[in-house]
Design a protein around this motif. Structure first.
Motif, PDB file in Angstrom:
ATOM      1  N   THR A 144     -18.340  -0.316  13.479  1.00 45.31           N
ATOM      2  CA  THR A 144     -18.972   0.559  12.485  1.00 45.31           C
ATOM      3  C   THR A 144     -19.717   1.716  13.136  1.00 45.31           C
TER       4      THR A 144
ATOM      5  N   THR B 295     -23.997   1.589   5.817  1.00 45.44           N
ATOM      6  CA  THR B 295     -22.568   1.638   6.101  1.00 45.44           C
ATOM      7  C   THR B 295     -22.107   0.358   6.768  1.00 45.44           C
TER       8      THR B 295
ATOM      9  N   ALA C   8     -19.284  10.888   0.358  1.00 47.23           N
ATOM     10  CA  ALA C   8     -19.833  10.779   1.715  1.00 47.23           C
ATOM     11  C   ALA C   8     -19.957  12.144   2.369  1.00 47.23           C
TER      12      ALA C   8
ATOM     13  N   VAL D 291     -28.976   6.763   8.322  1.00 48.75           N
ATOM     14  CA  VAL D 291     -27.945   5.764   8.033  1.00 48.75           C
ATOM     15  C   VAL D 291     -28.249   4.462   8.761  1.00 48.75           C
TER      16      VAL D 291
ATOM     17  N   VAL E 211     -28.776   5.575   3.572  1.00 52.14           N
ATOM     18  CA  VAL E 211     -27.397   5.120   3.461  1.00 52.14           C
ATOM     19  C   VAL E 211     -27.220   3.806   4.212  1.00 52.14           C
TER      20      VAL E 211
ATOM     21  N   LEU F  40     -18.802   5.613  12.388  1.00 52.21           N
ATOM     22  CA  LEU F  40     -19.837   6.451  11.786  1.00 52.21           C
ATOM     23  C   LEU F  40     -19.976   7.762  12.551  1.00 52.21           C
TER      24      LEU F  40
ATOM     25  N   PHE G 205     -19.539   3.594   2.543  1.00 50.42           N
ATOM     26  CA  PHE G 205     -20.968   3.930   2.485  1.00 50.42           C
ATOM     27  C   PHE G 205     -21.548   3.515   1.128  1.00 50.42           C
TER      28      PHE G 205
ATOM     29  N   TYR H 175     -26.568  13.376  11.227  1.00 51.04           N
ATOM     30  CA  TYR H 175     -27.129  12.160  10.629  1.00 51.04           C
ATOM     31  C   TYR H 175     -28.088  11.522  11.608  1.00 51.04           C
TER      32      TYR H 175
END
Length: 339
Positions: free
Chosen positions: A156, A195, A140, A148, A193, A160, A129, A171
């Motif tokens: 990914t 990622t 994190a 995000v 964020v 996540l 992240f 999130y």
């Protein structure tokens, strides 16, 4: 009834053989076309990106060049196909490309359901992240409630979701197809964020307005073994791509470099002589020339040279070898013996 069933089974078997026969000719197709069609990232610094003159460069790009050098003795005979995460698998499945070298994670689903065969791991990675430093976030585990940015069509997304669920955090995902658009959304403040794989975060950080204003958090939340892939059902072509990968690793282990490969042709070391085709012709077994490894090393160097040139500590990405060091130096990279 039994006769009909037997006929149907035979029909499926014959159809399967026909499919395998159709797919098991990539090496000859590549030779006849006189170039290699290689699927790469649309733009990921260090792995696959274009320079100011439009030339392709990066770790994955060098793998394309290495295979072309093995097949043709000429690393320039590559046609690059920039592909998004969503486009990459259909392009390989539909014969639009001959191999995929696009920072792609080797997973069971891709290795079975999608009909891919991975030729090796050219970069061991893991998802992380990145946040803006003014958020004052150090872990994190402090990201509950964050927005995000994540790329669609990748491992990914699932990683996540798994991470936040496992840690009982909420999130808000912003899912975007193009990685460049993901980066732009994050940089503009649409997300808290970003990622992706840790190597991708290092590359993306360089593309931000001010790299110093962004922090990559310490947590690595997944295993992401990245490597080149080909279609299933074509063992001959799979062997070419696979053994090019192992040749690059063995060359580094034996100290054969782009600068000394000609000199090494005179070596008395039996492993080096086998590698370079001096006392044997392993190239014949995979349908290429006896000096295939010499051509590969002349074109791109060994694995360590490829790593250091594109993503190593003296590049803008400044990535340490870490897990990608040779097994002799505490890493995971291990070339199967050429003998």
């Amino acid at each position: 009834m039994k006769l009909k069933l037997l006929t149907a089974v035979l029909g499926l078997s014959i159809a399967g053989l026909a499919v395998n026969a159709a797919s098991a000719q990539t090496l000859q197709t590549v030779k006849d076309r006189d170039n290699l069609r290689c699927g790469v990232n649309t733009g990921l610094p260090g792995f696959a990106s274009q320079d100011d003159q439009g030339g392709w460069q990066g770790l994955d790009v060098d793998y394309c060049k290495a295979v072309a050098a093995a097949v043709f003795g000429d690393a320039s005979k590559v046609q690059y196909s920039p592909l998004s995460a969503v486009q990459r698998f259909p392009a390989l499945q539909n014969n639009e490309i001959d191999m995929l070298a696009r920072n792609t994670t080797w997973t069971m689903d891709r290795d079975t359901t999608l009909g891919l065969t991975f030729a090796g791991v050219n970069y061991y990675d893991g998802q992380g992240f990145m946040v803006k430093s003014d958020l004052n976030v150090n872990s994190a585990l402090e990201l509950s409630g964050a927005t995000v940015c994540v790329q669609s069509g990748t491992t990914t997304e699932l990683n996540l979701a798994d991470y936040f669920r496992t840690n009982n955090m909420d999130y808000n995902p912003v899912v975007i197809e193009s990685q460049s658009d993901v980066n732009s959304a994050y940089d503009s403040g649409r997300c808290d964020v970003l990622t992706t794989d840790a190597s991708g975060l290092a590359a993306s950080r360089l593309e931000m307005g001010n790299a110093d204003e962004h922090v990559i958090l310490p947590e690595i939340i997944s295993k992401e073994p990245l490597g080149p892939a080909v279609r299933q059902g074509d063992t001959e072509w799979f062997n070419v791509v696979k053994w090019v990968h192992y040749a690059l690793l063995n060359a580094e282990e034996l100290g054969v470099t782009q600068a000394n490969v000609e000199e090494m042709l005179e070596s008395e070391n039996p492993e080096i002589r086998r590698l370079l085709g001096q006392d044997s012709n392993f190239g014949e077994s995979i349908g290429v020339s006896q000096d295939w490894v010499v051509n590969v090393i002349k074109a791109v160097g060994n694995y360590g040279e490829i790593f250091e040139r594109n993503i190593g500590v003296n590049t803008p990405l400044q990535i340490q070898r870490g897990q990608n060091a040779l097994w002799t130096k505490g890493g995971l990279q291990y070339g199967m013996p050429i003998r």
